[in-house]
Motif scaffolding. Structure first.
Motif, PDB file in Angstrom:
ATOM      1  N   LEU A  27       0.833  -1.046  -0.041  1.00  0.00           N
ATOM      2  CA  LEU A  27      -0.072   0.010  -0.066  1.00  0.00           C
ATOM      3  C   LEU A  27       0.919   1.103   0.058  1.00  0.00           C
ATOM      4  CD1 LEU A  27      -2.743  -1.284   2.412  1.00  0.00           C
ATOM      5  CD2 LEU A  27      -2.928  -0.971   0.110  1.00  0.00           C
ATOM      6  N   ASP A  28       1.331   1.477  -1.250  1.00  0.00           N
ATOM      7  CA  ASP A  28       2.361   2.783  -1.506  1.00  0.00           C
ATOM      8  C   ASP A  28       1.562   3.917  -2.244  1.00  0.00           C
ATOM      9  OD1 ASP A  28       3.945   0.739  -0.576  1.00  0.00           O
ATOM     10  OD2 ASP A  28       5.557   1.139  -2.083  1.00  0.00           O
ATOM     11  N   PRO A  29       0.461   4.623  -1.580  1.00  0.00           N
ATOM     12  CA  PRO A  29      -0.464   5.381  -2.397  1.00  0.00           C
ATOM     13  C   PRO A  29       0.342   7.000  -2.625  1.00  0.00           C
ATOM     14  CG  PRO A  29      -0.935   5.462  -0.091  1.00  0.00           C
ATOM     15  CD  PRO A  29       0.224   4.719  -0.031  1.00  0.00           C
TER      16      PRO A  29
ATOM     17  N   VAL B  31      -0.773  -6.978   4.018  1.00  0.00           N
ATOM     18  CA  VAL B  31      -0.164  -6.046   3.147  1.00  0.00           C
ATOM     19  C   VAL B  31       1.012  -5.436   3.911  1.00  0.00           C
ATOM     20  CG1 VAL B  31      -2.664  -5.240   2.740  1.00  0.00           C
ATOM     21  CG2 VAL B  31      -1.611  -4.630   4.994  1.00  0.00           C
ATOM     22  N   LYS B  32       1.628  -4.491   2.874  1.00  0.00           N
ATOM     23  CA  LYS B  32       2.617  -3.836   3.147  1.00  0.00           C
ATOM     24  C   LYS B  32       2.726  -2.241   3.076  1.00  0.00           C
ATOM     25  CE  LYS B  32       6.970  -3.952   0.928  1.00  0.00           C
ATOM     26  NZ  LYS B  32       7.040  -2.441   0.873  1.00  0.00           N
ATOM     27  N   PRO B  33       2.275  -1.355   3.973  1.00  0.00           N
ATOM     28  CA  PRO B  33       2.399   0.079   3.851  1.00  0.00           C
ATOM     29  C   PRO B  33       3.453   0.621   3.885  1.00  0.00           C
ATOM     30  CG  PRO B  33       1.322  -0.412   5.885  1.00  0.00           C
ATOM     31  CD  PRO B  33       1.500  -1.795   5.318  1.00  0.00           C
ATOM     32  N   GLN B  34       4.204   1.245   3.023  1.00  0.00           N
ATOM     33  CA  GLN B  34       5.264   2.007   2.797  1.00  0.00           C
ATOM     34  C   GLN B  34       5.124   3.307   3.464  1.00  0.00           C
ATOM     35  OE1 GLN B  34       8.483   3.409   3.010  1.00  0.00           O
ATOM     36  NE2 GLN B  34       8.850   1.596   1.635  1.00  0.00           N
ATOM     37  N   VAL B  35       6.021   3.497   4.655  1.00  0.00           N
ATOM     38  CA  VAL B  35       5.572   4.816   5.553  1.00  0.00           C
ATOM     39  C   VAL B  35       5.899   5.900   4.711  1.00  0.00           C
ATOM     40  CG1 VAL B  35       7.594   4.641   6.765  1.00  0.00           C
ATOM     41  CG2 VAL B  35       5.639   5.484   7.935  1.00  0.00           C
TER      42      VAL B  35
ATOM     43  N   LYS C 247      19.717  -8.180   0.923  1.00  0.00           N
ATOM     44  CA  LYS C 247      19.703  -7.942  -0.429  1.00  0.00           C
ATOM     45  C   LYS C 247      18.971  -7.090  -1.093  1.00  0.00           C
ATOM     46  CE  LYS C 247      21.978  -7.810  -4.559  1.00  0.00           C
ATOM     47  NZ  LYS C 247      22.959  -6.796  -4.676  1.00  0.00           N
ATOM     48  N   THR C 248      19.004  -6.005  -1.346  1.00  0.00           N
ATOM     49  CA  THR C 248      17.925  -5.147  -1.860  1.00  0.00           C
ATOM     50  C   THR C 248      17.537  -5.139  -3.156  1.00  0.00           C
ATOM     51  OG1 THR C 248      18.747  -3.262  -1.601  1.00  0.00           O
ATOM     52  CG2 THR C 248      17.849  -3.687   0.494  1.00  0.00           C
ATOM     53  N   SER C 249      16.391  -4.780  -3.569  1.00  0.00           N
ATOM     54  CA  SER C 249      15.834  -5.005  -5.021  1.00  0.00           C
ATOM     55  C   SER C 249      16.434  -4.045  -6.166  1.00  0.00           C
ATOM     56  CB  SER C 249      14.456  -5.066  -5.134  1.00  0.00           C
ATOM     57  OG  SER C 249      13.923  -3.982  -4.912  1.00  0.00           O
ATOM     58  N   ASN C 250      16.947  -2.480  -5.610  1.00  0.00           N
ATOM     59  CA  ASN C 250      17.327  -1.512  -6.196  1.00  0.00           C
ATOM     60  C   ASN C 250      18.639  -1.786  -7.193  1.00  0.00           C
ATOM     61  OD1 ASN C 250      18.485  -1.125  -3.459  1.00  0.00           O
ATOM     62  ND2 ASN C 250      19.222   0.356  -4.063  1.00  0.00           N
TER      63      ASN C 250
ATOM     64  N   ALA D 197       6.451  -3.836 -11.147  1.00  0.00           N
ATOM     65  CA  ALA D 197       6.900  -2.623 -11.538  1.00  0.00           C
ATOM     66  C   ALA D 197       8.524  -2.416 -11.759  1.00  0.00           C
ATOM     67  CB  ALA D 197       6.650  -1.324 -10.607  1.00  0.00           C
ATOM     68  N   GLN D 198       9.227  -3.327 -10.884  1.00  0.00           N
ATOM     69  CA  GLN D 198      10.740  -3.439 -10.864  1.00  0.00           C
ATOM     70  C   GLN D 198      11.077  -4.554 -11.900  1.00  0.00           C
ATOM     71  OE1 GLN D 198      12.590  -2.720  -6.906  1.00  0.00           O
ATOM     72  NE2 GLN D 198      10.646  -2.261  -6.347  1.00  0.00           N
ATOM     73  N   GLY D 199      10.321  -5.023 -12.226  1.00  0.00           N
ATOM     74  CA  GLY D 199      10.801  -6.278 -13.441  1.00  0.00           C
ATOM     75  C   GLY D 199      10.668  -7.756 -13.212  1.00  0.00           C
TER      76      GLY D 199
ATOM     77  N   SER E 102       3.940  -6.821  -4.217  1.00  0.00           N
ATOM     78  CA  SER E 102       4.131  -5.960  -5.332  1.00  0.00           C
ATOM     79  C   SER E 102       3.133  -4.740  -5.028  1.00  0.00           C
ATOM     80  CB  SER E 102       3.272  -6.434  -6.598  1.00  0.00           C
ATOM     81  OG  SER E 102       3.165  -5.455  -7.634  1.00  0.00           O
ATOM     82  N   SER E 103       3.562  -3.653  -5.183  1.00  0.00           N
ATOM     83  CA  SER E 103       2.905  -2.395  -4.732  1.00  0.00           C
ATOM     84  C   SER E 103       2.424  -1.566  -6.010  1.00  0.00           C
ATOM     85  CB  SER E 103       3.937  -1.380  -4.068  1.00  0.00           C
ATOM     86  OG  SER E 103       4.565  -2.023  -2.883  1.00  0.00           O
ATOM     87  N   ARG E 104       3.106  -0.803  -6.728  1.00  0.00           N
ATOM     88  CA  ARG E 104       2.339  -0.276  -7.936  1.00  0.00           C
ATOM     89  C   ARG E 104       1.743  -1.035  -8.844  1.00  0.00           C
ATOM     90  NH1 ARG E 104       8.260   2.476  -9.566  1.00  0.00           N
ATOM     91  NH2 ARG E 104       8.785   0.739  -8.338  1.00  0.00           N
ATOM     92  N   GLY E 105       2.173  -2.243  -9.058  1.00  0.00           N
ATOM     93  CA  GLY E 105       1.521  -3.342 -10.034  1.00  0.00           C
ATOM     94  C   GLY E 105       0.250  -3.650  -9.561  1.00  0.00           C
TER      95      GLY E 105
HETATM   96  O1  LIG Z   1      14.768  -4.092  -1.433  1.00  0.00           O
HETATM   97  C1  LIG Z   1      13.621  -3.518  -1.404  1.00  0.00           C
HETATM   98  C2  LIG Z   1      13.236  -3.399  -0.177  1.00  0.00           C
HETATM   99  C3  LIG Z   1      12.056  -2.606   0.222  1.00  0.00           C
HETATM  100  N1  LIG Z   1      11.314  -2.197  -1.142  1.00  0.00           N
HETATM  101  C4  LIG Z   1       9.954  -1.416  -1.057  1.00  0.00           C
HETATM  102  O2  LIG Z   1       9.100  -2.444  -1.695  1.00  0.00           O
HETATM  103  C5  LIG Z   1       8.174  -1.767  -2.406  1.00  0.00           C
HETATM  104  C6  LIG Z   1       8.252  -1.933  -3.855  1.00  0.00           C
HETATM  105  O3  LIG Z   1       7.489  -1.213  -4.535  1.00  0.00           O
HETATM  106  P1  LIG Z   1       6.946  -1.669  -6.247  1.00  0.00           P
HETATM  107  O4  LIG Z   1       6.051  -0.668  -6.713  1.00  0.00           O
HETATM  108  O5  LIG Z   1       6.249  -2.905  -6.262  1.00  0.00           O
HETATM  109  O6  LIG Z   1       8.158  -1.584  -7.046  1.00  0.00           O
HETATM  110  C7  LIG Z   1       8.184  -0.197  -1.978  1.00  0.00           C
HETATM  111  O7  LIG Z   1       7.607   0.145  -1.034  1.00  0.00           O
HETATM  112  C8  LIG Z   1       9.706  -0.146  -1.768  1.00  0.00           C
HETATM  113  O8  LIG Z   1      10.109   0.796  -1.055  1.00  0.00           O
HETATM  114  C9  LIG Z   1      11.887  -2.271  -2.273  1.00  0.00           C
HETATM  115  O9  LIG Z   1      11.300  -2.279  -3.452  1.00  0.00           O
HETATM  116  N2  LIG Z   1      12.975  -3.278  -2.208  1.00  0.00           N
END
Ligand SMILES: O=c1ccn([C@@H]2O[C@H](COP(=O)(O)O)[C@@H](O)[C@H]2O)c(=O)[nH]1
Length: 309
Positions: free
Chosen positions: A20-22, A68-72, A169-172, A242-244, A265-268
């Motif tokens: 829940l990333d509104p 759910v995972k709200p992103q603060v 290991k983060t997704s970015n 959204a990140q692939g 999945s948030s935006r998706g």
């Molecule tokens: O490694 C990470 C850790 C946290 N996030 C968080 O997950 C969602 C991803 O959002 P999408 O819209 O599904 O891409 C977002 O809240 C990030 O802060 C992450 O993406 N990667």
């Protein structure tokens, strides 16, 4: 709480989390207009709009999902009013029976971590009274400050039957700049994963630890290694959609029991109605588009898991 999360995954057959990333630009115009008519184009108006948006998405999906995972950050951008919308969202999701993972990525020196842990997962003492602040079920935590920063969270989790997901290991795209650096021939994320596994072994639920890890769907090879390194650790996997990340990338994040991972999945999901694949729903039916996107995500992951058997 890890036991409840697993039970809910088994009941819904859906190892997924709706993020829940509104962002305000995901909120359909009719909802924004209604909120602004009541509160003006103000922070209060924006917070009302994101809350109404969340509520409709939760109403349309809660029976299909465990959590759910709200992103603060998405709430904090609107200041106090946004933080109130965060809390309202957490409480509403609890009313709907959902497990709430607060994506707050906290972690500091010990005394400060203690306050973060109390605020998000525990209860604060006020005179003779005790109050839960945000009251999420799990929180995401940054381990960069070392065990001083993590132990206060573990203590509160133990007392309150809550849980953590520690960044491993983060997704970015730039996550490798530090996390992949070799120390004694092994990448930093492996050292962190090993430590998460060690903390986890001392803090077990029935079958998995309540000290979990975050590993991005965008790094399937690293996910495979970390799965083996942390056999009893539940992995929160962001980066789907959204990140692939896709179902086929996720197979090795799961254990042979079919458990061990939960995919976010948030935006998706929440902005599905903006995607071509769900355009037929239109902005009025955005929540129905989210419901369909949840069903499609479940089918994609299930299909990949079945094909790998
Ligand atoms: O490694 C990470 C850790 C946290 N996030 C968080 O997950 C969602 C991803 O959002 P999408 O819209 O599904 O891409 C977002 O809240 C990030 O802060 C992450 O993406 N990667």
């Amino acid at each position: 709480m890890i036991n409840k999360l697993i039970e809910k995954i088994q009941k819904t057959h859906a190892p997924i989390v709706v993020g829940l990333d509104p962002m305000l630009n995901y909120v359909p115009e009719h909802i924004q207009k209604r909120a602004f008519a009541e509160y003006g184009e103000t922070l209060e108006g924006a917070a009302e709009a994101i809350w109404q948006f969340n509520k409709e998405i939760v109403d349309a999906t809660y029976d299909l999902i465990p959590a759910v995972k709200p992103q603060v950050a998405m709430y904090e951008q609107f200041g106090i009013e946004g933080v109130k919308a965060f809390k309202k969202t957490v409480d509403y999701c609890h009313e709907k029976g959902l497990v709430v993972i607060g994506d707050v990525k906290r972690g500091d020196i010990g005394s400060t971590s203690e306050a973060y842990a109390v605020g998000h997962l525990g209860k604060v003492k006020v005179g003779s009274q005790q109050f839960a602040g945000f009251d999420e079920d799990f929180a995401t935590v940054n381990p960069y400050l070392g065990s001083d920063g993590i132990k206060p969270f573990i203590k509160v989790c133990k007392e309150e039957n809550k849980g953590l997901f520690i960044l491993v290991k983060t997704s970015n795209p730039s996550s490798g700049e530090f996390q992949d650096r070799l120390i004694d021939g092994r990448p930093l994320y492996e050292w962190v994963g090993e430590q998460v596994d060690a903390w986890g072994k001392e803090h077990m639920g029935d079958s998995y630890s309540y000290i979990g890890a975050v590993v991005g769907a965008t790094y399937p090879e690293q996910g495979k290694v970390l799965r083996k390194l942390m056999p009893k650790t539940f992995i929160l996997v962001p980066g789907y959609g959204a990140q692939g990340g896709r179902g086929k990338d996720l197979v090795h994040f799961f254990n042979e029991d079919g458990l061990g991972a939960i995919i976010n999945s948030s935006r998706g999901i929440i902005a599905a109605y903006k995607q071509e694949a769900y355009a037929q729903f239109g902005s009025q039916n955005f929540a129905e588009a989210s419901r369909q996107a949840v069903k499609d995500m479940i089918a994609d992951i299930d299909g990949a898991l079945q094909a790998a058997k």
